[in-house]
Enzyme design. Sequence first.
Site, PDB file in Angstrom:
ATOM      1  N   PRO A   1      -0.292  -1.223   2.440  1.00  0.00           N
ATOM      2  CA  PRO A   1       1.042  -1.721   2.822  1.00  0.00           C
ATOM      3  C   PRO A   1       1.361  -1.605   4.313  1.00  0.00           C
ATOM      4  O   PRO A   1       2.521  -1.754   4.688  1.00  0.00           O
ATOM      5  CB  PRO A   1       1.986  -0.834   1.999  1.00  0.00           C
ATOM      6  CG  PRO A   1       1.253   0.478   1.918  1.00  0.00           C
ATOM      7  CD  PRO A   1      -0.215   0.126   1.822  1.00  0.00           C
TER       8      PRO A   1
ATOM      9  N   ASP B   1     -10.115   0.626   6.284  1.00  0.00           N
ATOM     10  CA  ASP B   1      -9.553   1.663   5.414  1.00  0.00           C
ATOM     11  C   ASP B   1      -9.842   1.171   3.995  1.00  0.00           C
ATOM     12  O   ASP B   1      -9.016   0.515   3.367  1.00  0.00           O
ATOM     13  CB  ASP B   1      -8.050   1.769   5.700  1.00  0.00           C
ATOM     14  CG  ASP B   1      -7.398   2.919   4.962  1.00  0.00           C
ATOM     15  OD1 ASP B   1      -8.049   3.947   4.773  1.00  0.00           O
ATOM     16  OD2 ASP B   1      -6.216   2.774   4.592  1.00  0.00           O
TER      17      ASP B   1
ATOM     18  N   CYS C   1      -9.913   7.389   0.843  1.00  0.00           N
ATOM     19  CA  CYS C   1      -9.235   8.568   0.309  1.00  0.00           C
ATOM     20  C   CYS C   1     -10.004   9.052  -0.919  1.00  0.00           C
ATOM     21  O   CYS C   1      -9.428   9.373  -1.947  1.00  0.00           O
ATOM     22  CB  CYS C   1      -7.762   8.294   0.006  1.00  0.00           C
ATOM     23  SG  CYS C   1      -7.470   6.973  -1.150  1.00  0.00           S
TER      24      CYS C   1
HETATM   25  N1  SAM Z   1      -4.689   0.533   5.282  1.00  0.00           N
HETATM   26  C1  SAM Z   1      -3.594   0.593   4.331  1.00  0.00           C
HETATM   27  C2  SAM Z   1      -2.508   1.487   4.889  1.00  0.00           C
HETATM   28  O1  SAM Z   1      -2.799   2.379   5.701  1.00  0.00           O
HETATM   29  O2  SAM Z   1      -1.337   1.286   4.513  1.00  0.00           O
HETATM   30  C3  SAM Z   1      -4.068   1.049   2.961  1.00  0.00           C
HETATM   31  C4  SAM Z   1      -5.208   0.216   2.448  1.00  0.00           C
HETATM   32  S1  SAM Z   1      -5.696   0.597   0.807  1.00  0.00           S
HETATM   33  C5  SAM Z   1      -6.611   2.052   0.991  1.00  0.00           C
HETATM   34  C6  SAM Z   1      -6.970  -0.580   0.570  1.00  0.00           C
HETATM   35  C7  SAM Z   1      -6.493  -2.014   0.558  1.00  0.00           C
HETATM   36  O3  SAM Z   1      -7.659  -2.871   0.525  1.00  0.00           O
HETATM   37  C8  SAM Z   1      -5.652  -2.412  -0.653  1.00  0.00           C
HETATM   38  O4  SAM Z   1      -4.432  -2.933  -0.219  1.00  0.00           O
HETATM   39  C9  SAM Z   1      -6.493  -3.499  -1.334  1.00  0.00           C
HETATM   40  O5  SAM Z   1      -5.694  -4.528  -1.924  1.00  0.00           O
HETATM   41  C10 SAM Z   1      -7.295  -4.039  -0.167  1.00  0.00           C
HETATM   42  N2  SAM Z   1      -8.547  -4.747  -0.496  1.00  0.00           N
HETATM   43  C11 SAM Z   1      -9.263  -4.746  -1.650  1.00  0.00           C
HETATM   44  N3  SAM Z   1     -10.315  -5.564  -1.542  1.00  0.00           N
HETATM   45  C12 SAM Z   1     -10.283  -6.087  -0.293  1.00  0.00           C
HETATM   46  C13 SAM Z   1     -11.086  -7.031   0.406  1.00  0.00           C
HETATM   47  N4  SAM Z   1     -12.166  -7.585  -0.169  1.00  0.00           N
HETATM   48  N5  SAM Z   1     -10.729  -7.373   1.664  1.00  0.00           N
HETATM   49  C14 SAM Z   1      -9.639  -6.809   2.263  1.00  0.00           C
HETATM   50  N6  SAM Z   1      -8.838  -5.910   1.640  1.00  0.00           N
HETATM   51  C15 SAM Z   1      -9.163  -5.567   0.383  1.00  0.00           C
END
Ligand code: SAM
Length: 319
Positions: A131, A195, A248
């Site tokens: 987010p 991330d 995480c």
């Molecule tokens: N960086 C964010 C923050 O600090 O608020 C949190 C990110 S969360 C750990 C990982 C995110 O990666 C999720 O929102 C997920 O929907 C997204 N995600 C999943 N597959 C992905 C892809 N193929 N490419 C980019 N994002 C992806």
Amino acid sequence: MTLLFDRSFRSSALANKYGYNEWLVGRFLQYVPDIERFLQKMEQAPAQYIRINTLKTSRNELERRLLSKGFELRETVLPEVLQVVRAPMTAGATNEYLLGYYYIQDLSSCIAVDALDAHEGQLILDMAAAPGGKTTHIAQRMQNTGSIVALEPNPKRLRSMSFNLDRLGVANTCILNTSALSATGLGKFDRVLLDAPCSCEGVIAKDKTRKTSHSPEDVDYCASRQELLLDAAIGFCKSGGIIVYSTCSFAPEENEAIVDRAIRKFGVSIEPILYGTEALSRFGDNEYEKNVQNARRFYPHIDNTTGFFIARIRMPISS
Ligand code: SAM
């Protein structure tokens, strides 16, 4: 043989005591220091941190406002991050929160952005952005200059992301609703943050269902997706640039093994990070490149953060 028997006996006893799947505790026993203190800490609510949004206010001004409301705050290793020691109301319910003067964010997550070493005027890719905790932190480190391209495939998570960017006054970010694995034509970036989506073992203290909800197959699935994402990150980063890879999760397959593979495949190097606990040198039969140990693990019972892993990866200089 005796060692294996002892570990199996201990993992079964600890899994029963704390309500975990036994396979997970069996793994923790192999690499988490001081396991019983770790499992006890995971039973407690994690420490809460706020990141001061210096795009809208100063540390002095925010401290003055929150102290006058009865908050008790403690400084951390990063000047823009404060620990909330006592809160007379939920930190997300103040006027200052709504005004975008701070973001509720774990210290480890802020250290990942610190490791990215973003500067004014740079071009930065945030590959898995929603987010937007880290995107908005990068924007403040850049003083809202340069450009951030933020990728996120999940439309539901995008809504909270655009709300957060708006609330925090971020004006240098373009959000693309796409997977980082299918994004093309973006060019090369000075800094890339990955991330990565992961098995989320590190947030068990916030979400107890994680004690039993995932399986070894989930860890393998996450690891294969993380390999692809880190390969893509390397393709997006300029020669000599920096990629920060974070998760995480505590699982070595999602952390040290991913970084180790990138060193062997692309000749990248891992640079030191000031905080946290040294990464593992081996897990099971796998011995990692020596450089991998420059990455850092963050443990709730040692670092007072949620569980986290950060590697600062330097791209080789191409001739
Ligand atoms: N960086 C964010 C923050 O600090 O608020 C949190 C990110 S969360 C750990 C990982 C995110 O990666 C999720 O929102 C997920 O929907 C997204 N995600 C999943 N597959 C992905 C892809 N193929 N490419 C980019 N994002 C992806």
